[in-house]
Design a protein around this motif. Structure first.
Motif, PDB file in Angstrom:
ATOM      1  N   ARG A 312      53.208  44.136  62.472  1.00 30.05           N
ATOM      2  CA  ARG A 312      52.318  44.387  63.606  1.00 30.05           C
ATOM      3  C   ARG A 312      53.099  44.692  64.873  1.00 30.05           C
ATOM      4  O   ARG A 312      52.642  45.382  65.752  1.00 30.05           O
ATOM      5  CB  ARG A 312      51.429  43.171  63.840  1.00 30.05           C
ATOM      6  CG  ARG A 312      50.388  43.069  62.775  1.00 30.05           C
ATOM      7  CD  ARG A 312      49.355  42.041  63.124  1.00 30.05           C
ATOM      8  NE  ARG A 312      48.421  41.900  62.035  1.00 30.05           N
ATOM      9  CZ  ARG A 312      47.886  40.750  61.666  1.00 30.05           C
ATOM     10  NH1 ARG A 312      48.189  39.652  62.309  1.00 30.05           N
ATOM     11  NH2 ARG A 312      47.047  40.707  60.681  1.00 30.05           N
ATOM     12  N   ARG A 313      54.304  44.144  64.952  1.00 26.11           N
ATOM     13  CA  ARG A 313      55.121  44.392  66.146  1.00 26.11           C
ATOM     14  C   ARG A 313      55.985  45.637  66.020  1.00 26.11           C
ATOM     15  O   ARG A 313      56.807  45.914  66.884  1.00 26.11           O
ATOM     16  CB  ARG A 313      56.072  43.234  66.366  1.00 26.11           C
ATOM     17  CG  ARG A 313      55.387  42.051  66.917  1.00 26.11           C
ATOM     18  CD  ARG A 313      56.323  40.897  66.856  1.00 26.11           C
ATOM     19  NE  ARG A 313      55.575  39.692  66.986  1.00 26.11           N
ATOM     20  CZ  ARG A 313      56.038  38.620  67.561  1.00 26.11           C
ATOM     21  NH1 ARG A 313      57.240  38.633  68.031  1.00 26.11           N
ATOM     22  NH2 ARG A 313      55.296  37.565  67.654  1.00 26.11           N
ATOM     23  N   GLY A 314      55.877  46.339  64.918  1.00 28.98           N
ATOM     24  CA  GLY A 314      56.633  47.595  64.795  1.00 28.98           C
ATOM     25  C   GLY A 314      57.864  47.486  63.929  1.00 28.98           C
ATOM     26  O   GLY A 314      58.665  48.409  63.892  1.00 28.98           O
ATOM     27  N   ALA A 315      58.062  46.364  63.238  1.00 28.16           N
ATOM     28  CA  ALA A 315      59.225  46.246  62.357  1.00 28.16           C
ATOM     29  C   ALA A 315      58.739  45.959  60.942  1.00 28.16           C
ATOM     30  O   ALA A 315      58.298  44.859  60.641  1.00 28.16           O
ATOM     31  CB  ALA A 315      60.131  45.125  62.830  1.00 28.16           C
ATOM     32  N   VAL A 316      58.781  46.977  60.091  1.00 26.83           N
ATOM     33  CA  VAL A 316      58.294  46.803  58.721  1.00 26.83           C
ATOM     34  C   VAL A 316      59.478  46.427  57.835  1.00 26.83           C
ATOM     35  O   VAL A 316      60.417  47.203  57.696  1.00 26.83           O
ATOM     36  CB  VAL A 316      57.648  48.109  58.209  1.00 26.83           C
ATOM     37  CG1 VAL A 316      57.108  47.916  56.801  1.00 26.83           C
ATOM     38  CG2 VAL A 316      56.543  48.544  59.146  1.00 26.83           C
ATOM     39  N   VAL A 317      59.455  45.226  57.280  1.00 21.45           N
ATOM     40  CA  VAL A 317      60.560  44.830  56.406  1.00 21.45           C
ATOM     41  C   VAL A 317      60.115  44.959  54.955  1.00 21.45           C
ATOM     42  O   VAL A 317      58.937  44.865  54.651  1.00 21.45           O
ATOM     43  CB  VAL A 317      61.082  43.402  56.678  1.00 21.45           C
ATOM     44  CG1 VAL A 317      61.642  43.290  58.055  1.00 21.45           C
ATOM     45  CG2 VAL A 317      60.023  42.376  56.432  1.00 21.45           C
ATOM     46  N   LYS A 318      61.104  45.189  54.087  1.00 20.30           N
ATOM     47  CA  LYS A 318      60.728  45.475  52.715  1.00 20.30           C
ATOM     48  C   LYS A 318      60.892  44.288  51.786  1.00 20.30           C
ATOM     49  O   LYS A 318      60.467  44.338  50.652  1.00 20.30           O
ATOM     50  CB  LYS A 318      61.592  46.618  52.202  1.00 20.30           C
ATOM     51  CG  LYS A 318      61.400  47.887  53.000  1.00 20.30           C
ATOM     52  CD  LYS A 318      61.894  49.030  52.189  1.00 20.30           C
ATOM     53  CE  LYS A 318      62.133  50.226  53.042  1.00 20.30           C
ATOM     54  NZ  LYS A 318      63.286  50.945  52.559  1.00 20.30           N
ATOM     55  N   ARG A 319      61.593  43.258  52.230  1.00 19.80           N
ATOM     56  CA  ARG A 319      61.779  42.084  51.370  1.00 19.80           C
ATOM     57  C   ARG A 319      61.421  40.845  52.163  1.00 19.80           C
ATOM     58  O   ARG A 319      61.693  40.770  53.357  1.00 19.80           O
ATOM     59  CB  ARG A 319      63.250  41.936  50.968  1.00 19.80           C
ATOM     60  CG  ARG A 319      63.849  43.068  50.219  1.00 19.80           C
ATOM     61  CD  ARG A 319      65.189  42.615  49.644  1.00 19.80           C
ATOM     62  NE  ARG A 319      66.083  42.110  50.680  1.00 19.80           N
ATOM     63  CZ  ARG A 319      67.096  42.805  51.167  1.00 19.80           C
ATOM     64  NH1 ARG A 319      67.338  44.008  50.732  1.00 19.80           N
ATOM     65  NH2 ARG A 319      67.874  42.305  52.099  1.00 19.80           N
ATOM     66  N   LEU A 320      60.839  39.869  51.497  1.00 16.60           N
ATOM     67  CA  LEU A 320      60.531  38.616  52.185  1.00 16.60           C
ATOM     68  C   LEU A 320      61.807  37.996  52.741  1.00 16.60           C
ATOM     69  O   LEU A 320      61.825  37.441  53.836  1.00 16.60           O
ATOM     70  CB  LEU A 320      59.919  37.623  51.209  1.00 16.60           C
ATOM     71  CG  LEU A 320      58.462  37.796  50.824  1.00 16.60           C
ATOM     72  CD1 LEU A 320      57.972  36.540  50.141  1.00 16.60           C
ATOM     73  CD2 LEU A 320      57.608  38.091  52.014  1.00 16.60           C
ATOM     74  N   SER A 321      62.892  38.115  51.976  1.00  9.51           N
ATOM     75  CA  SER A 321      64.123  37.446  52.394  1.00  9.51           C
ATOM     76  C   SER A 321      64.666  38.019  53.694  1.00  9.51           C
ATOM     77  O   SER A 321      65.449  37.374  54.377  1.00  9.51           O
ATOM     78  CB  SER A 321      65.175  37.549  51.302  1.00  9.51           C
ATOM     79  OG  SER A 321      65.411  38.897  51.007  1.00  9.51           O
ATOM     80  N   ALA A 655      66.988  51.459  54.033  1.00 11.29           N
ATOM     81  CA  ALA A 655      66.958  50.366  55.015  1.00 11.29           C
ATOM     82  C   ALA A 655      66.189  49.152  54.501  1.00 11.29           C
ATOM     83  O   ALA A 655      65.398  49.248  53.572  1.00 11.29           O
ATOM     84  CB  ALA A 655      66.304  50.863  56.290  1.00 11.29           C
ATOM     85  N   THR A 656      66.476  48.002  55.121  1.00  9.08           N
ATOM     86  CA  THR A 656      65.699  46.801  54.828  1.00  9.08           C
ATOM     87  C   THR A 656      64.513  46.730  55.779  1.00  9.08           C
ATOM     88  O   THR A 656      63.485  46.157  55.474  1.00  9.08           O
ATOM     89  CB  THR A 656      66.538  45.536  55.115  1.00  9.08           C
ATOM     90  OG1 THR A 656      67.898  45.836  54.887  1.00  9.08           O
ATOM     91  CG2 THR A 656      66.085  44.384  54.283  1.00  9.08           C
ATOM     92  N   MET A 657      64.721  47.300  56.970  1.00 12.30           N
ATOM     93  CA  MET A 657      63.668  47.206  57.977  1.00 12.30           C
ATOM     94  C   MET A 657      63.479  48.582  58.603  1.00 12.30           C
ATOM     95  O   MET A 657      64.452  49.261  58.911  1.00 12.30           O
ATOM     96  CB  MET A 657      64.098  46.187  59.045  1.00 12.30           C
ATOM     97  CG  MET A 657      63.118  46.018  60.159  1.00 12.30           C
ATOM     98  SD  MET A 657      63.448  44.480  61.061  1.00 12.30           S
ATOM     99  CE  MET A 657      64.547  45.054  62.321  1.00 12.30           C
ATOM    100  N   VAL A 658      62.243  48.988  58.777  1.00 13.81           N
ATOM    101  CA  VAL A 658      61.978  50.281  59.401  1.00 13.81           C
ATOM    102  C   VAL A 658      61.232  50.020  60.706  1.00 13.81           C
ATOM    103  O   VAL A 658      60.237  49.295  60.724  1.00 13.81           O
ATOM    104  CB  VAL A 658      61.117  51.171  58.473  1.00 13.81           C
ATOM    105  CG1 VAL A 658      60.866  52.524  59.123  1.00 13.81           C
ATOM    106  CG2 VAL A 658      61.794  51.355  57.122  1.00 13.81           C
ATOM    107  N   LEU A 659      61.756  50.597  61.790  1.00 14.85           N
ATOM    108  CA  LEU A 659      61.101  50.401  63.087  1.00 14.85           C
ATOM    109  C   LEU A 659      60.089  51.514  63.297  1.00 14.85           C
ATOM    110  O   LEU A 659      60.467  52.678  63.377  1.00 14.85           O
ATOM    111  CB  LEU A 659      62.127  50.451  64.216  1.00 14.85           C
ATOM    112  CG  LEU A 659      63.275  49.449  64.155  1.00 14.85           C
ATOM    113  CD1 LEU A 659      64.162  49.616  65.378  1.00 14.85           C
ATOM    114  CD2 LEU A 659      62.740  48.029  64.081  1.00 14.85           C
ATOM    115  N   THR A 660      58.815  51.156  63.396  1.00 13.25           N
ATOM    116  CA  THR A 660      57.828  52.218  63.542  1.00 13.25           C
ATOM    117  C   THR A 660      57.849  52.806  64.948  1.00 13.25           C
ATOM    118  O   THR A 660      57.283  53.850  65.187  1.00 13.25           O
ATOM    119  CB  THR A 660      56.409  51.716  63.205  1.00 13.25           C
ATOM    120  OG1 THR A 660      56.178  50.508  63.917  1.00 13.25           O
ATOM    121  CG2 THR A 660      56.263  51.449  61.731  1.00 13.25           C
ATOM    122  N   ASP A 661      58.519  52.113  65.890  1.00 16.13           N
ATOM    123  CA  ASP A 661      58.596  52.665  67.246  1.00 16.13           C
ATOM    124  C   ASP A 661      60.023  53.062  67.642  1.00 16.13           C
ATOM    125  O   ASP A 661      60.270  53.384  68.805  1.00 16.13           O
ATOM    126  CB  ASP A 661      58.027  51.657  68.248  1.00 16.13           C
ATOM    127  CG  ASP A 661      58.771  50.330  68.187  1.00 16.13           C
ATOM    128  OD1 ASP A 661      59.732  50.221  67.392  1.00 16.13           O
ATOM    129  OD2 ASP A 661      58.398  49.409  68.932  1.00 16.13           O
TER     130      ASP A 661
END
Ligand SMILES: Nc1ncnc2c1ncn2[C@@H]1O[C@H](COP(=O)(O)OP(=O)(O)OP(=O)(O)O)[C@@H](O)[C@H]1O
Length: 907
Positions: A312-321, A655-661
């Motif tokens: 929701r804050r713009g950081a989509v992570v792909k793994r729980l860890s 990537a592990t995390m994608v920044l939507t912004d």
């Protein structure tokens, strides 16, 4: 149409037949489909999506909740109680298992939903020709017959046959092969397996180089990827290190519970002269009470909710860890353009040997008598891939869009002739060239970083004349570059060479990029993002190091780093050249000695080296990147961060995390969330562990008193306490707001365990002991008030029996009220509760209300009284336990206050 008929549709064509035949069979053309036809086919073929098998897995999941090792331990306990003939206890244990399984199931389901919802944040797009024009559409809307436009860095979203151009493709997703393969429209292969055909590309693969167009022949489940997905089961979720750690501890505690239970049997038989079967039942109760079976699902859910909040804050992570790794991040290696800056370039100054121009001033300022300016504007337009659509909006690389806009403003005519050749922008060479037909001739047009373009120039355009570029002239130009770069501007040099019309156009880059004539420099401004300075300050306070790794000029990078507060007056700037010359040992020493570092003119390989060196030093590294070549570094870093807007699909995949912004500040917000989730997990572990001591003590008192003290808590009461009080407040603690000072402490060590000795001491020996003492005091208060003396009979039929039942109820209620105090105490690790707000976690208040309501039902309703051996308490007894929550909480407030005072004292 039935499902069974579907697979035939996509393959009613042979993708390896002659291209013209294939286009005819697909009822398509090189110019693609019309929008209307595409919409019609979408209805016919369905969306281009994969449906993994095993959608209805929940029965299996539910079964797993009943059969995981800790549940099996509980089943064994129930069997033991059954064999011992104490049926109510056996049934109660089964109830415990069922309730726990139901809770765990719901939590895991919720966790899975939260993670699955992430897909919506990263919609996959595809470029196609629709109505003859390039358009970007959701990949799910691709249909057979569509013509894909494939560029470097794109993910390919359907199986397609190349129509024109050639591309390097990373097929590893399908074949596991790491080396990219070349695929071209010119290569026709028949009679080989589809994956080997050199003119086909496939859904799920990546284009790592080149450009091509391709006609789609299969979508969705009819693609090769779809076939694999149909074969394979859903991907198993990997366990995060945190979950693994906690699982181990849960086992350790379970083992302790078994040992304590087993030790209780001889103690109770010899000490309290209890018959062995009865002692065994108590042992079973102890065991069940102490097995932390609810812990893991609560952690999984906390991580999943963390993932949802991050998205929701713009950081989509792909793994729980990733959530827990984020919390430990100690170094952020960030690029500059687009992350620290807005990526909205604006040309502010154009320099030629004859003068300086400012495009903002408009065409009037463009001096028509300066031939260098004319040539420069031509190169700005010709050596440029940005495009203007029908509405006049520019699309493409921001550097190139800025150039096109500036050339327009200075009155340059649009593109006149055709392009014969393109040597695309290379992030290692840092330049790009084209061979163009323009201004009545054929030209090589080059633009790029001055350091790489100037060495290719032998002449300079000066006042309408081409003069040799002498060392002195070269030095002057470098001075101009430095002056602009020092102000934080990105400077590009532009050069050209007229080709001999009698000779064929150069085919090799090296052949084209030589003996150029320097036309001038273009300097552009890319403002720092407004939020970055604050985020940088946050990082510094939180002990997080920021290292800038950029492809830009050293002075430009230093200026921007200073503007956003990353670097002070004299930052250490290391250029790509210097880095290349450095040994691993030198690099390690450099990273150790200087906190403020800027790597300028660096190549994507440099990022890999830096990430490796930092990780070897034990740092947890977050690394940003957006290009195809950044993928290895993104994979190697602990947290690879890709840009959602400007990044290539290849980078996003790695990537592990994608920044939507695309915003640096979002990385910092994500680290903060990671720390908060980790903290909260610690809080509920502390809470859950704290009830071990008060559960064991009543049995110890009973066993050690050698029969003089009756059992202060029945086994069924213990089980009721265990089920009724654990999960809800623990879940609520997982939603705690951040503790003040969260971003003012240094990052956690990579090796640090989530369960620390200090936490165990606090839970077992501090909070646990206080709770045990208080609940036992409630027990003795009632007994003594009724005139009990040690050794007096309290069994059924004895005069003291009712008082005894009330006394055990006091122990039970005392434990519950103490847990309320523990829940409040566990809300903060160091800070005072006032600083986070006593009522700032409404979920916890609801959890406690539920707990109290449940306690009232268990104590005051006759069926439960009969089952648990409870009895209604009188007002004075309730008044006795009422302050318990305050005492536990207050004691911990004092402990935390002392802790803070000690920390504040200078050493
Ligand atoms: N489209 C382009 N054509 C020619 N040269 C370019 C182009 N884009 C960038 N350059 C040159 O290459 C250099 C490096 O660019 P690159 O895109 O690799 O890094 P960057 O965007 O400046 O930095 P960062 O790595 O921080 O995003 C730039 O400083 C510029 O001189």
């Amino acid at each position: 149409m039935s499902q069974a008929e579907q697979p035939a549709q996509g393959r009613e064509v042979d993708p390896t037949e002659r291209l013209e035949l294939l286009l005819r069979d697909l009822r398509s053309a090189r110019s693609g489909l019309t929008s209307r036809e595409a919409a019609r086919r979408l209805v016919q073929y369905g969306p281009n999506e994969l449906h993994r098998r095993g959608g209805h897995r929940w029965p299996g999941e539910l079964v797993r909740q009943f059969t995981h090792p800790l549940a099996l331990l509980l089943w064994a306990a129930a069997a033991l109680a059954w064999v011992a003939g104490i049926i109510p206890v056996a049934v109660a244990i089964v109830v415990v298992i069922v309730i726990n399984a139901a809770f765990a199931f719901v939590q895991e389901l919720q966790a899975e939903r939260a993670v699955e919802a992430l897909a919506a944040y990263l919609p996959v797009q595809a470029k196609v020709l629709r109505d003859g024009r390039p358009a970007v559409v959701p990949a799910a809307e691709l249909v057979p017959g569509d013509v894909l436009v494939i560029d470097e860095g794109d993910r390919i979203s359907a199986d397609a046959r190349l129509v024109e151009g050639g591309v390097e493709i990373d097929l590893s997703m399908l074949t596991g092969e790491a080396m990219p393969v070349f695929r071209s429209a010119e290569l026709l292969d028949t009679g080989v397996s589809l994956l080997r055909a050199r003119d086909l590309v496939f859904s799920g693969t990546m284009c790592t180089e080149g450009r091509a167009r391709a006609v789609v022949f299969a979508t969705g489940m009819r693609t090769e990827l779809g076939r694999i997905a149909a074969l394979s089961e859903r991907v198993q979720r990997e366990e995060s290190p945190l979950e693994r750690q906690v699982r181990k501890v849960a086992w350790l505690i379970a083992a302790i519970a078994v040992v304590t239970g087993a030790a209780f049997v001889p103690l109770a038989t010899f000490g309290a002269h209890l018959p062995v079967p009865e002692a065994a039942v108590f042992a079973v109760g102890l065991l069940v009470g102490n097995v932390p079976e609810g812990l893991l699902p609560v952690i999984t859910l906390a991580l999943a909710l963390g993932v949802r909040d991050l998205a929701r804050r713009g950081a989509v992570v792909k793994r729980l860890s990733a959530v827990e790794t984020l919390g430990a991040t100690g170094v952020i290696c960030t690029d500059k353009t687009g992350t620290l800056t807005e990526n909205r370039m604006r040309v502010t100054v154009i320099w030629t040997a004859a003068g300086t121009y400012e495009p903002e001033d408009g065409p009037a300022a463009g001096d028509a008598r300066d031939p260098a300016l004319g040539g420069l504007l031509s190169v700005m337009v010709a050596c440029n891939n940005a495009q203007r659509d029908l509405a006049g909006t520019l699309t493409g690389d921001p550097t190139e869009m800025a150039m096109l806009a500036a050339a327009d403003r200075l009155g340059a005519p649009g593109r006149t002739g055709g392009r014969l050749r393109l040597f695309h922008f290379d992030p290692v060479l840092k330049r790009m060239s084209t061979v163009d037909e323009r201004d009545g001739g054929t030209w090589v047009d080059t633009k790029g970083a001055p350091e790489t373009v100037l060495p290719l120039c032998t002449a300079i355009m000066e006042g309408g004349e081409v003069r040799p570029l002498t060392a002195a002239r070269r030095h002057d130009v470098e001075q101009v570059v430095d002056a602009h770069a020092r102000r934080g501007l990105r400077v590009l040099a532009l050069a050209a060479r007229r080709l001999d019309p009698a000779r064929p156009a150069p085919q090799e880059r090296a052949d084209a990029e030589r003996e150029l004539t320097l036309l001038g420099l273009v300097a552009m401004h890319d403002p720092p993002r407004a939020e970055v300075a604050e985020a940088v300050a946050y990082c510094h306070a939180a002990g997080i190091r920021i290292i800038v790794v950029t492809g830009d000029h050293a002075l430009t990078a230093a200026a921007i780093a200073q503007q956003v507060g990353i670097a002070g007056e004299h930052p250490v700037v290391v250029t790509g050249e210097r880095l290349d010359a450095m040994s691993e040992h030198d690099l390690d020493a450099l990273l150790r000695e200087h906190r403020q570092l800027i790597f300028a003119r660096s190549s994507p390989e440099a990022k890999l080296r830096i990430a490796d060196a930092l990780r070897a030093e034990g740092h947890v590294v977050a690394m940003t990147g957006d290009g195809v070549n950044d993928a290895p570094a993104l994979r190697r870093a602990d947290i690879g961060v890709a840009m959602g807007r400007s990044g290539t699909d290849v980078a996003k995949e790695a990537a592990t995390m994608v920044l939507t912004d695309d915003n640096f500040a979002t990385i910092v917000a994500a680290i903060r969330s990671g720390r908060q989730v980790y903290d909260n997990i610690r809080k509920f572990i502390c809470y859950i562990f704290a009830h071990t001591t008060p559960e064991i003590v009543p049995f110890l008192v009973f066993a050690l008193a050698g029969g003089a003290v009756p059992l202060p808590l029945t086994v069924l009461q213990l089980l009721a306490f265990d089920v009724g009080t654990e999960t809800l407040p623990a879940l609520a603690l997982g939603r705690e707001p951040a503790e003040p000072g969260l971003m003012r402490r240094p990052p956690r060590e990579r090796s640090e365990s989530v369960i620390r000795t200090s936490m165990l001491l606090r839970a077992w020996l501090f909070l646990g002991v206080i709770c045990a003492v208080l609940s036992m005091s409630g027990f003795f208060y009632v007994l003594l008030k009724a005139g009990w003396h040690p050794g007096d009979p309290t069994g059924p039929g004895s005069p003291l029996h009712h008082a005894y039942r009330q006394a055990t109820t006091m122990t039970f209620l005392g434990m519950i009220t103490c847990q309320i105090g523990t829940a409040f105490a566990a809300r903060t690790e160091r800070a005072s509760l006032r600083s986070v707000g006593v009522t700032s976690n409404p979920l916890l208040l609801w959890g406690i209300a539920f707990e109290l309501a449940l306690a009232a039902v268990l104590i005051y309703t006759p069926p439960f009284q009969a089952l648990l051996g409870t009895a209604a308490l009188t007002m004075d007894m309730l008044a006795f336990v009422a302050p318990f929550p305050l005492i536990v909480w207050g004691a911990d407030e004092i402990r935390r206050w002392l802790l803070r005072r000690r920390e504040a004292q200078p050493l």
